[in-house]
Design an enzyme around this catalytic site. Structure first.
Site, short mmCIF file in Angstrom:
data_model
loop_
_atom_site.label_atom_id
_atom_site.label_comp_id
_atom_site.label_asym_id
_atom_site.label_seq_id
_atom_site.Cartn_x
_atom_site.Cartn_y
_atom_site.Cartn_z
N ASP A 37 -24.04 -0.55 -37.95
CA ASP A 37 -23.69 -1.51 -39.00
C ASP A 37 -24.31 -1.00 -40.30
OD1 ASP A 37 -22.79 -4.81 -38.55
OD2 ASP A 37 -23.35 -4.09 -40.54
N TYR A 95 -6.54 -10.70 -44.81
CA TYR A 95 -7.00 -10.39 -43.44
C TYR A 95 -5.80 -10.12 -42.53
CZ TYR A 95 -9.13 -11.55 -38.86
OH TYR A 95 -9.55 -11.57 -37.56
N LEU A 138 -23.02 -5.84 -35.96
CA LEU A 138 -23.83 -7.05 -36.10
C LEU A 138 -22.98 -8.28 -36.40
CD1 LEU A 138 -26.96 -5.68 -38.00
CD2 LEU A 138 -26.62 -5.99 -35.54
N GLY A 139 -21.68 -8.18 -36.20
CA GLY A 139 -20.82 -9.36 -36.35
C GLY A 139 -20.88 -10.24 -35.10
N LYS A 180 -4.52 -6.59 -40.83
CA LYS A 180 -4.45 -6.43 -39.37
C LYS A 180 -3.05 -5.99 -38.93
CE LYS A 180 -8.67 -7.21 -38.07
NZ LYS A 180 -9.46 -6.18 -37.38
N LEU A 227 -19.20 -10.18 -32.36
CA LEU A 227 -18.89 -9.64 -31.03
C LEU A 227 -19.64 -8.38 -30.63
CD1 LEU A 227 -15.01 -10.07 -31.33
CD2 LEU A 227 -16.63 -11.64 -30.28
N ILE A 261 -12.56 -16.80 -31.38
CA ILE A 261 -13.53 -16.52 -30.32
C ILE A 261 -14.74 -17.44 -30.45
CG2 ILE A 261 -14.97 -14.75 -29.22
CD1 ILE A 261 -11.91 -14.24 -29.06
N ILE A 272 -18.35 2.55 -42.73
CA ILE A 272 -16.99 3.02 -42.44
C ILE A 272 -16.25 3.50 -43.69
CG2 ILE A 272 -16.71 1.65 -40.33
CD1 ILE A 272 -14.80 -0.13 -42.20
N1 SER Z 1 -11.45 -15.89 -36.05
C1 SER Z 1 -10.60 -15.27 -37.02
C2 SER Z 1 -10.58 -16.05 -38.26
O1 SER Z 1 -10.61 -17.26 -38.18
C3 SER Z 1 -9.21 -15.15 -36.52
O2 SER Z 1 -9.05 -13.93 -35.92
O3 SER Z 1 -10.48 -15.50 -39.32
#
Ligand code: SER
Length: 374
Positions: A89, A196, A65-66, A200, A68, A226, A108
């Site tokens: 989700d 973050y 539900l994010g 990653k 994408l 995005i 998760i």
């Molecule tokens: N859209 C993301 C962010 O701004 C970057 O991957 O955290």
């Protein structure tokens, strides 16, 4: 024997948990001792479900539900059939999502829940979209660490144990101030300064490690910011580039939280989702790496505003800089070098800035017309 004693001490400590650890010590420890892919030799064949057995992959999307997930599910369902794509989700889905295809609860951080879903639905492909983004992660580091790192470990183990093809998105945020910024190549220094970004880089490295060590079919793309019309991002640094369209249509005014000259790589959602499917479908022998940059365009808030003002001359843009977000953006790539993705598996974007603007405005103004008519 000293080695065994040391091992048993580690096991005991793990079983009991350690202060400040928000993971699930018992489950993780048992899994590590009895079932972990760590006990499988590198030439072992996982019980992978081959495509001759099923016509299409059976897909699970986490964090559905994010920004994408719903768009990805829509695209995959068109190709693989509605019931072959499960969106999941921990939140309650809106009724349109609930009625558009299979939706289930999946956490998760709960390994057994994940395993049950994968087994009961004979999942073969997993798209792991659960994550806290950059700005919201800085506001809640412990939660970001737990979701983005502990959650990823569960996903990697599930994927390795069940022979899944696994997609994990990475990001421009996986780079930091010491990375080359214009352009940023696939392989260079990665010293991000956000939880973050750290999580990653960890995901990239762990996925590649599982690939080499256990044969996990791990595939990863580093996404730019995005931009989507019908879903909102949740707490990222690049969010302004989505918000500007909504505010422009709603009020004709937009207050930007980044400086006007902050250049970041960006991509329209349709390109992002297509790239994701393309890399998942790419024949193994076309992939020399398991993590690729993908790029489409790169712009500053000022350039985006000027291009938008060509269509909406009355749009007023002001700036009120958020220092946390600005510091993050200043440490990120300005432009991505995605030549490996283009060369190896044929990546090619469709949307540059003018097409992006036209598409966003068409979508949002038709939505507004429908809303006004109702
Ligand atoms: N859209 C993301 C962010 O701004 C970057 O991957 O955290």
């Amino acid at each position: 024997m000293p080695v065994l004693r040391a091992l048993s001490k580690v096991v005991k400590q793990t079983l009991l948990g350690s202060p400040g650890c928000s993971c699930q010590p018992l489950t993780v420890a048992v899994r590590n001792i009895s079932f972990s892919p760590r006990q499988v030799t590198s030439d072992a064949s996982f019980h992978s479900v081959s495509f001759s057995e099923t016509d299409h992959p059976k897909v699970l999307i986490t964090g559905g539900l994010g920004q994408l997930g719903v768009g990805l599910a829509k695209m995959l369902r068109k190709k693989f059939g509605k019931n072959n794509v499960i969106l999941s989700d921990i939140r309650k889905p809106p009724s349109s999502v609930f009625h558009s295809g299979p939706f289930i609860y999946s956490d998760i951080l709960d390994y057994k829940n994940l395993r049950e879903i994968v087994v009961n639905n004979r999942i073969t492909w997993l798209f792991h979209y659960s994550a806290l983004l950059s700005a919201v992660g800085e506001a809640n580091v412990a939660l970001a660490r737990s979701v983005n790192i502990t959650g990823l470990h569960n996903i990697l183990d599930i994927a390795a144990e069940h022979g899944l093809r696994l997609f994990v998105p990475s990001t421009i945020g996986a780079f930091g101030p010491t990375s080359p910024r214009n352009p940023t190549p696939d392989l260079c220094v990665q010293r991000p300064r956000t939880i973050y970004g750290v999580s990653k880089v960890h995901a990239e490295l762990m996925g590649e490690y599982y690939h080499h060590r256990y044969g996990l079919d791990f595939r990863c793309l580093r996404y730019p910011g995005i931009i989507s019309a019908d879903s909102m991002p949740g707490g990222g640094t690049t969010d302004y580039a989505v918000q500007i369209f909504h505010d422009a249509i709603k009020s004709g005014k937009f207050e930007c939280n980044l400086r006007p000259d902050t250049r970041l790589p960006m991509m329209y959602i349709d390109d992002c989702l297509r790239a994701t499917l393309e890399v998942m479908e790419a024949p193994v022998d076309t992939l020399s790496m398991r993590t690729y940059n993908i790029n489409a365009m790169s712009f500053t808030p000022e350039e985006l505003a000027q291009e938008l003002q060509k269509q909406m001359p009355e749009l007023e843009v002001t700036y009120d800089v958020d220092h946390v977000r600005q510091a993050i953006a200043d440490s990120w790539p300005m432009n991505f070098d995605d030549s490996n993705a283009r060369k190896e598996w044929g990546w090619k974007h469709d949307y540059d800035l003018p097409e992006l603007i036209q598409t966003m405005l068409n979508y949002l103004s038709s939505e507004t017309r429908v809303a006004r008519a109702n």
